[in-house]
Design an enzyme around this catalytic site. Structure first.
Site, PDB file in Angstrom:
ATOM      1  N   CYS A  75       9.699  -5.034  -8.345  1.00 59.94           N
ATOM      2  CA  CYS A  75       9.275  -4.894  -6.951  1.00 59.94           C
ATOM      3  C   CYS A  75       7.761  -5.030  -6.854  1.00 59.94           C
ATOM      4  CB  CYS A  75       9.765  -3.587  -6.344  1.00 59.94           C
ATOM      5  SG  CYS A  75       8.766  -2.146  -6.694  1.00 59.94           S
ATOM      6  N   GLU A  76       7.350  -5.684  -5.782  1.00 60.31           N
ATOM      7  CA  GLU A  76       5.929  -5.969  -5.637  1.00 60.31           C
ATOM      8  C   GLU A  76       5.132  -4.749  -5.187  1.00 60.31           C
ATOM      9  OE1 GLU A  76       5.831  -9.141  -2.841  1.00 60.31           O
ATOM     10  OE2 GLU A  76       6.235  -7.858  -1.117  1.00 60.31           O
ATOM     11  N   HIS A  77       5.822  -3.727  -4.703  1.00 62.72           N
ATOM     12  CA  HIS A  77       5.091  -2.542  -4.236  1.00 62.72           C
ATOM     13  C   HIS A  77       4.693  -1.615  -5.366  1.00 62.72           C
ATOM     14  CE1 HIS A  77       7.540  -3.485  -0.477  1.00 62.72           C
ATOM     15  NE2 HIS A  77       6.309  -3.868  -0.260  1.00 62.72           N
ATOM     16  N   HIS A  78       5.531  -1.547  -6.385  1.00 65.51           N
ATOM     17  CA  HIS A  78       5.270  -0.581  -7.463  1.00 65.51           C
ATOM     18  C   HIS A  78       5.276  -1.208  -8.857  1.00 65.51           C
ATOM     19  CE1 HIS A  78       7.294   1.539  -4.074  1.00 65.51           C
ATOM     20  NE2 HIS A  78       6.319   2.398  -4.273  1.00 65.51           N
ATOM     21  N   GLN A 116      13.222  -7.497  -2.105  1.00 64.00           N
ATOM     22  CA  GLN A 116      14.608  -7.973  -2.136  1.00 64.00           C
ATOM     23  C   GLN A 116      14.925  -8.916  -0.973  1.00 64.00           C
ATOM     24  OE1 GLN A 116      17.543  -4.879  -2.728  1.00 64.00           O
ATOM     25  NE2 GLN A 116      19.170  -6.148  -1.859  1.00 64.00           N
ATOM     26  N   HIS A 144      16.943   0.018  -6.904  1.00 58.21           N
ATOM     27  CA  HIS A 144      15.495  -0.049  -7.091  1.00 58.21           C
ATOM     28  C   HIS A 144      15.015   1.160  -7.873  1.00 58.21           C
ATOM     29  CE1 HIS A 144      14.538  -3.311  -4.088  1.00 58.21           C
ATOM     30  NE2 HIS A 144      15.827  -3.102  -3.907  1.00 58.21           N
ATOM     31  N   CYS A 146      12.114   2.187  -8.170  1.00 55.32           N
ATOM     32  CA  CYS A 146      11.121   2.972  -7.414  1.00 55.32           C
ATOM     33  C   CYS A 146      11.786   3.958  -6.465  1.00 55.32           C
ATOM     34  CB  CYS A 146      10.143   2.058  -6.672  1.00 55.32           C
ATOM     35  SG  CYS A 146      10.907   0.917  -5.518  1.00 55.32           S
TER      36      CYS A 146
END
Ligand code: ZN
Length: 184
Positions: A75-78, A116, A144, A146
């Protein structure tokens, strides 16, 4: 940035979390992490049009469904893993592709920093643009890390996303047939 610089950053990160990067178990960790990124982020080096070689088969015009394609993404956030299964269906319009090409297409988009929703529509759009079928449907179900590990949501909850193009979007009967094929 080269590999050595990247390894230095991982070493700093180990210090940041309170570790001793020189202890026995961690000495080679920066090298291993950077090496694992080669695989995890290999999608940046590939283009969908290189994988989706198309061949003509004018005769087959029914829905083709490839089920339960496993994927692993980050995931690009975490920068934490999310992973699950992809269902892909399409109705050809004079051209089909080898069935093994669809999992390879999924790999190209999964092996990047992703969210996603975008991954789902990128898979559908690439198939639709390159193969030019009558329609495409993609469903992604994922867990996920995260969400699971950081306690934001319930553990084990699954996120489902879908992207539809052409007949799959316009025709209820086509959409229903796809959902039936993938057991939804
Ligand atoms: Zn995340």
């Amino acid at each position: 940035m080269n590999e050595i610089n990247a390894q230095e950053l991982i070493k700093k990160l180990l210090q940041y979390i309170g570790e001793d990067p020189d202890r026995e178990g961690l000495v080679d960790t920066p090298e291993r992490v950077v090496a694992s990124y080669e695989k995890l982020f290999s999608g940046y080096k590939q283009r969908p049009e290189d994988v989706l070689t198309v061949f003509g088969d004018e005769s087959y015009d029914e829905m083709i469904v490839v089920r339960d394609i496993e994927f692993y993404s980050m995931c690009e956030h975490h920068m934490l893993p999310f992973f699950g299964k992809v269902q892909v269906g399409y109705i050809p319009d004079g051209k089909i592709i080898g069935l093994s090409k669809i999992p390879r297409l999924v790999e190209i988009f999964a092996r990047r920093l992703q969210n996603q929703e975008r991954m789902t529509s990128q898979i559908a759009k690439a198939l639709y643009d390159i193969l030019k079928p009558k329609g495409v449907g993609v469903i992604v179900e994922a867990q996920h890390f995260c969400m699971m590990a950081r306690g934001v949501e319930k553990q084990g909850s699954t996120v489902t996303t879908s992207a539809l193009q052409g007949l799959f979007k316009r025709e209820l009967t086509t959409r229903s047939e796809f959902l039936r094929h993938v057991g939804k």
